[in-house]
Design an enzyme around this catalytic site. Structure first.
Site, PDB file in Angstrom:
ATOM      1  N   ASP A 204       0.876  -1.177   0.000  1.00  0.00           N
ATOM      2  CA  ASP A 204       0.000   0.000   0.000  1.00  0.00           C
ATOM      3  C   ASP A 204       0.911   1.224   0.000  1.00  0.00           C
ATOM      4  OD1 ASP A 204      -3.233   0.337   0.761  1.00  0.00           O
ATOM      5  OD2 ASP A 204      -2.035   2.138   1.076  1.00  0.00           O
TER       6      ASP A 204
ATOM      7  N   ASN B  96      -5.510  -4.408  -6.669  1.00  0.00           N
ATOM      8  CA  ASN B  96      -6.680  -3.733  -6.108  1.00  0.00           C
ATOM      9  C   ASN B  96      -6.443  -2.260  -5.783  1.00  0.00           C
ATOM     10  OD1 ASN B  96      -9.159  -3.630  -4.160  1.00  0.00           O
ATOM     11  ND2 ASN B  96      -7.397  -3.229  -2.819  1.00  0.00           N
TER      12      ASN B  96
ATOM     13  N   TYR C 287     -11.638   8.335 -14.338  1.00  0.00           N
ATOM     14  CA  TYR C 287     -11.688   7.078 -13.571  1.00  0.00           C
ATOM     15  C   TYR C 287     -12.310   5.987 -14.447  1.00  0.00           C
ATOM     16  CZ  TYR C 287     -13.064   3.911  -9.721  1.00  0.00           C
ATOM     17  OH  TYR C 287     -13.246   2.836  -8.883  1.00  0.00           O
TER      18      TYR C 287
HETATM   19  N1  LIG Z   1     -15.486   1.186  -3.026  1.00  0.00           N
HETATM   20  C1  LIG Z   1     -16.132   1.175  -4.165  1.00  0.00           C
HETATM   21  O1  LIG Z   1     -17.304   1.509  -4.236  1.00  0.00           O
HETATM   22  C2  LIG Z   1     -15.439   0.707  -5.418  1.00  0.00           C
HETATM   23  C3  LIG Z   1     -16.227   0.439  -6.534  1.00  0.00           C
HETATM   24  C4  LIG Z   1     -15.606   0.000  -7.700  1.00  0.00           C
HETATM   25  C5  LIG Z   1     -14.249  -0.194  -7.722  1.00  0.00           C
HETATM   26  N2  LIG Z   1     -13.506   0.074  -6.630  1.00  0.00           N
HETATM   27  C6  LIG Z   1     -12.066  -0.161  -6.706  1.00  0.00           C
HETATM   28  O2  LIG Z   1     -11.680  -1.007  -5.638  1.00  0.00           O
HETATM   29  C7  LIG Z   1     -10.297  -0.809  -5.363  1.00  0.00           C
HETATM   30  C8  LIG Z   1     -10.095  -0.670  -3.866  1.00  0.00           C
HETATM   31  O3  LIG Z   1     -10.775   0.468  -3.433  1.00  0.00           O
HETATM   32  P1  LIG Z   1     -11.447   0.630  -1.999  1.00  0.00           P
HETATM   33  O4  LIG Z   1     -12.868   0.910  -2.240  1.00  0.00           O
HETATM   34  O5  LIG Z   1     -11.037  -0.486  -1.113  1.00  0.00           O
HETATM   35  O6  LIG Z   1     -10.786   2.016  -1.601  1.00  0.00           O
HETATM   36  P2  LIG Z   1      -9.840   2.430  -0.376  1.00  0.00           P
HETATM   37  O7  LIG Z   1      -9.563   3.875  -0.602  1.00  0.00           O
HETATM   38  O8  LIG Z   1     -10.439   1.995   0.898  1.00  0.00           O
HETATM   39  O9  LIG Z   1      -8.532   1.566  -0.637  1.00  0.00           O
HETATM   40  C9  LIG Z   1      -7.631   1.823  -1.680  1.00  0.00           C
HETATM   41  C10 LIG Z   1      -6.228   1.582  -1.153  1.00  0.00           C
HETATM   42  O10 LIG Z   1      -5.320   1.803  -2.244  1.00  0.00           O
HETATM   43  C11 LIG Z   1      -4.206   2.519  -1.737  1.00  0.00           C
HETATM   44  N3  LIG Z   1      -3.557   3.294  -2.808  1.00  0.00           N
HETATM   45  C12 LIG Z   1      -4.048   4.408  -3.427  1.00  0.00           C
HETATM   46  N4  LIG Z   1      -3.163   4.847  -4.316  1.00  0.00           N
HETATM   47  C13 LIG Z   1      -2.094   4.002  -4.260  1.00  0.00           C
HETATM   48  C14 LIG Z   1      -0.853   3.951  -4.931  1.00  0.00           C
HETATM   49  N5  LIG Z   1      -0.499   4.866  -5.843  1.00  0.00           N
HETATM   50  N6  LIG Z   1       0.007   2.949  -4.642  1.00  0.00           N
HETATM   51  C15 LIG Z   1      -0.319   2.014  -3.711  1.00  0.00           C
HETATM   52  N7  LIG Z   1      -1.484   2.018  -3.023  1.00  0.00           N
HETATM   53  C16 LIG Z   1      -2.347   3.010  -3.307  1.00  0.00           C
HETATM   54  C17 LIG Z   1      -4.770   3.453  -0.678  1.00  0.00           C
HETATM   55  O11 LIG Z   1      -3.786   3.886   0.239  1.00  0.00           O
HETATM   56  C18 LIG Z   1      -5.837   2.574  -0.039  1.00  0.00           C
HETATM   57  O12 LIG Z   1      -5.372   1.880   1.090  1.00  0.00           O
HETATM   58  C19 LIG Z   1      -9.872   0.404  -6.181  1.00  0.00           C
HETATM   59  O13 LIG Z   1      -9.194  -0.010  -7.344  1.00  0.00           O
HETATM   60  C20 LIG Z   1     -11.190   1.064  -6.554  1.00  0.00           C
HETATM   61  O14 LIG Z   1     -11.113   1.812  -7.740  1.00  0.00           O
HETATM   62  C21 LIG Z   1     -14.067   0.514  -5.474  1.00  0.00           C
END
Ligand SMILES: NC(=O)c1ccc[n+]([C@@H]2O[C@H](COP(=O)([O-])OP(=O)(O)OC[C@H]3O[C@@H](n4cnc5c(N)ncnc54)[C@H](O)[C@@H]3O)[C@@H](O)[C@H]2O)c1
Length: 257
Positions: free
Chosen positions: A38, A91, A157
């Site tokens: 992360d 992820n 996005y």
């Molecule tokens: N939550 C939703 O509704 C949703 C819906 C569709 C897709 N997603 C996707 O799910 C994935 C996880 O998202 P989430 O909802 O758990 O969000 P979150 O913000 O809780 O977790 C994302 C994690 O990625 C880490 N991160 C961000 N940029 C980074 C980088 N450059 N290098 C390394 N780590 C990095 C952050 O520190 C964070 O811990 C993402 O790819 C997001 O686009 C989420």
């Protein structure tokens, strides 16, 4: 508890966030050894501490998934610590602020594309040689329902996530005969920090913002992170043996109408 991942080594990026943390925990409970990353080193360290307290075997390396060195470091870590890499959950990701295309700055767009799209390319580029060498591997890229349909106010996005699906399908065709399955999962809004922070810090009161968000979703609610992670784990599991090149919508019906 079933041990679907006994003997396997799983890499999870974004492991300090909503989906990543839960997925890492569940993978470990079902027998996997973990390689975690992360951007937020402190948050990652506390996830590692918690998992080790539960008895998990974990190697971790904080870093930026937009950088090639991070992925090379992670694959080296998997090789040195465990001698193998069976599963990768790519992820880590971020969204940009809501806005019409012409209101998104070039810098913000470049950052989202670098992390959400280029980061997945770099991840697979580093992971595949180790998997191919053993003739076995499963990669699951986290896209979004915004990778399947347009997402007004989230255009860059959506472009990045459409790109993730393009990478997934193309690479699946290239590596199926080498023993590697590659799929994508496409969630709609789920209650992780990415979404709850957006709802809490928006212009509208939280309840109104949430109602607007879920108004387009036939099931009329956000997903619980557990619902998404359960699907991720099934997609990574040996039971899912004939799926490759697929982008699975887990979206409460959003992309169906
Ligand atoms: N939550 C939703 O509704 C949703 C819906 C569709 C897709 N997603 C996707 O799910 C994935 C996880 O998202 P989430 O909802 O758990 O969000 P979150 O913000 O809780 O977790 C994302 C994690 O990625 C880490 N991160 C961000 N940029 C980074 C980088 N450059 N290098 C390394 N780590 C990095 C952050 O520190 C964070 O811990 C993402 O790819 C997001 O686009 C989420």
């Amino acid at each position: 508890m079933t041990q679907r991942f006994a003997g396997q080594v799983a890499l999870v990026s974004g492991a300090a966030g909503g989906f990543g943390r839960l997925a890492a925990q569940q993978l470990a409970r079902e027998g996997a050894r973990l390689v975690l990353t992360d951007l937020r080193a402190g948050a990652l360290a506390s996830v590692v501490e918690q998992l080790e307290a539960e008895g998990a075997e974990v190697a971790a390396l904080a870093g930026d998934v937009a950088l090639e060195a991070t992925h090379n470091g992670l694959v080296d870590l998997a090789r040195q610590r465990f001698g193998q890499l069976d599963l990768a959950l790519n992820n880590a990701g971020l969204a940009h602020g809501l806005g019409r295309l012409a209101d998104i700055s070039a810098d913000e767009a470049a950052k989202v594309l670098a992390v959400d799209l280029f980061g997945v390319f770099l991840a697979m580029r580093a992971q595949l040689p180790l998997m191919v060498a053993r003739g076995h591997g499963v990669i699951l890229n986290v896209a979004s329902v915004a990778g399947l349909v347009g997402a007004p106010m989230m255009s860059v996005y959506a472009a990045a996530k459409h790109g993730v699906i393009g990478l997934t399908k193309s690479a699946a065709g290239e590596y199926a005969a080498k023993g590697v399955r590659i799929n994508a999962i496409c969630p709609s809004f789920a209650e992780t920090p990415m979404v709850t922070e957006m709802l809490d810090h928006g212009k509208r009161p939280r309840a109104e913002a949430e109602a607007r968000l879920t108004g387009f979703v036939p099931l009329r609610r956000m997903a619980e992170p557990r619902e998404v992670v359960d699907a991720m784990l099934w997609m990574l599991s040996p039971a899912n043996s004939f799926m490759t090149g697929h982008a699975l919508a887990l979206d409460g019906g959003l992309s169906a109408i």
